[in-house]
Design an enzyme around this catalytic site. Structure first.
Site, PDB file in Angstrom:
ATOM      1  N   ASP A  11       0.716  -1.119   0.012  1.00 55.51           N
ATOM      2  CA  ASP A  11      -0.095  -0.046   0.148  1.00 55.51           C
ATOM      3  C   ASP A  11       1.107   1.115  -0.112  1.00 55.51           C
ATOM      4  O   ASP A  11       2.031   1.078   0.198  1.00 55.51           O
ATOM      5  CB  ASP A  11      -1.052  -0.067   1.329  1.00 55.51           C
ATOM      6  CG  ASP A  11      -1.657   1.317   1.279  1.00 55.51           C
ATOM      7  OD1 ASP A  11      -2.573   1.387   0.481  1.00 55.51           O
ATOM      8  OD2 ASP A  11      -1.897   1.867   2.227  1.00 55.51           O
ATOM      9  N   ASP A  13       0.097   5.066   0.991  1.00 53.73           N
ATOM     10  CA  ASP A  13       0.038   6.077   2.148  1.00 53.73           C
ATOM     11  C   ASP A  13      -0.174   5.272   3.483  1.00 53.73           C
ATOM     12  O   ASP A  13      -0.914   4.401   3.564  1.00 53.73           O
ATOM     13  CB  ASP A  13      -1.561   6.774   1.948  1.00 53.73           C
ATOM     14  CG  ASP A  13      -1.232   7.617   0.664  1.00 53.73           C
ATOM     15  OD1 ASP A  13      -0.151   8.247   0.423  1.00 53.73           O
ATOM     16  OD2 ASP A  13      -2.343   7.931  -0.108  1.00 53.73           O
ATOM     17  N   TYR A  22      -4.437  12.380   1.941  1.00 53.29           N
ATOM     18  CA  TYR A  22      -4.467  12.784   0.358  1.00 53.29           C
ATOM     19  C   TYR A  22      -3.228  13.578  -0.065  1.00 53.29           C
ATOM     20  O   TYR A  22      -3.239  14.547  -0.498  1.00 53.29           O
ATOM     21  CB  TYR A  22      -5.724  13.647   0.160  1.00 53.29           C
ATOM     22  CG  TYR A  22      -7.155  12.991   0.532  1.00 53.29           C
ATOM     23  CD1 TYR A  22      -7.393  11.973  -0.380  1.00 53.29           C
ATOM     24  CD2 TYR A  22      -7.801  13.385   1.851  1.00 53.29           C
ATOM     25  CE1 TYR A  22      -8.866  11.616   0.102  1.00 53.29           C
ATOM     26  CE2 TYR A  22      -9.154  12.759   1.926  1.00 53.29           C
ATOM     27  CZ  TYR A  22      -9.309  11.798   1.059  1.00 53.29           C
ATOM     28  OH  TYR A  22     -10.678  11.093   1.590  1.00 53.29           O
TER      29      TYR A  22
END
Length: 175
Positions: A11, A13, A22
């Protein structure tokens, strides 16, 4: 044709970069401790290394796919300085509640669904049974299991040390 080999799915973030919410700009990007070393170690083992990342900020209108690509290019440039690389970045820009109409939909690629992992395994000769994912959300682990690969839940710290522990645990039969 490349030989079949294991894959490390990561993954983005919260695993590779500090999750500041974000993250889409180079100036906001900060590597998680051990991230570059982790990627290099698995490159050196001959594993595929893929990033599989939900990017609902695109659907929400916070940033564009081009912004994300610039950030991924920055990551690749930084990794190259240490002799490391990502074999391919996979992302899902879709979200059912997105503000941008063309990205407002359900998608098989959005974790916890396994689409991004399945795409990587279709695009590259991956030894599925020897592969695993490291993620920081339950949806990451669900996607890994749905794709038939191991999944390990990263809660912080040095991701390289965690990956080495996960590899040893995985080789001992954990999934």
């Amino acid at each position: 044709m490349d030989r079949i080999r294991p894959a490390l799915f990561l993954d983005r973030d919260g695993v590779l970069n500090v999750d500041k919410g974000y993250v889409s700009r180079v100036e906001d990007f900060e590597w998680v401790e051990g991230a570059r070393e982790c990627i290099k170690a698995f490159n050196d083992r001959g594993w595929w290394v893929f990033v599989v990342t939900n990017q609902s900020g695109i659907a929400r209108g916070y940033y564009t796919e081009d912004d994300m690509r610039v950030l991924h290019d920055h990551m690749s440039t930084e990794l190259a300085k240490t002799g490391a690389h990502i074999d391919r970045f996979y992302h899902c820009p879709f979200h059912e509640e997105g503000e941008i109409a063309r990205y407002r939909k359900d998608s098989f690629d959005r974790k916890p669904k396994p689409g991004m992992l399945m795409s990587a395994m279709a695009d590259f000769p991956v030894a599925r049974e020897q592969s695993f994912l490291i993620g920081d959300k339950q949806t990451d682990i669900e996607a890994a299991h749905a794709a038939g690969v191991g999944g390990f839940f990263f809660t912080g710290g040095n991701v390289h040390q965690f990956a080495e522990w996960a590899l040893a645990d995985f080789e001992d039969g954990a999934r």
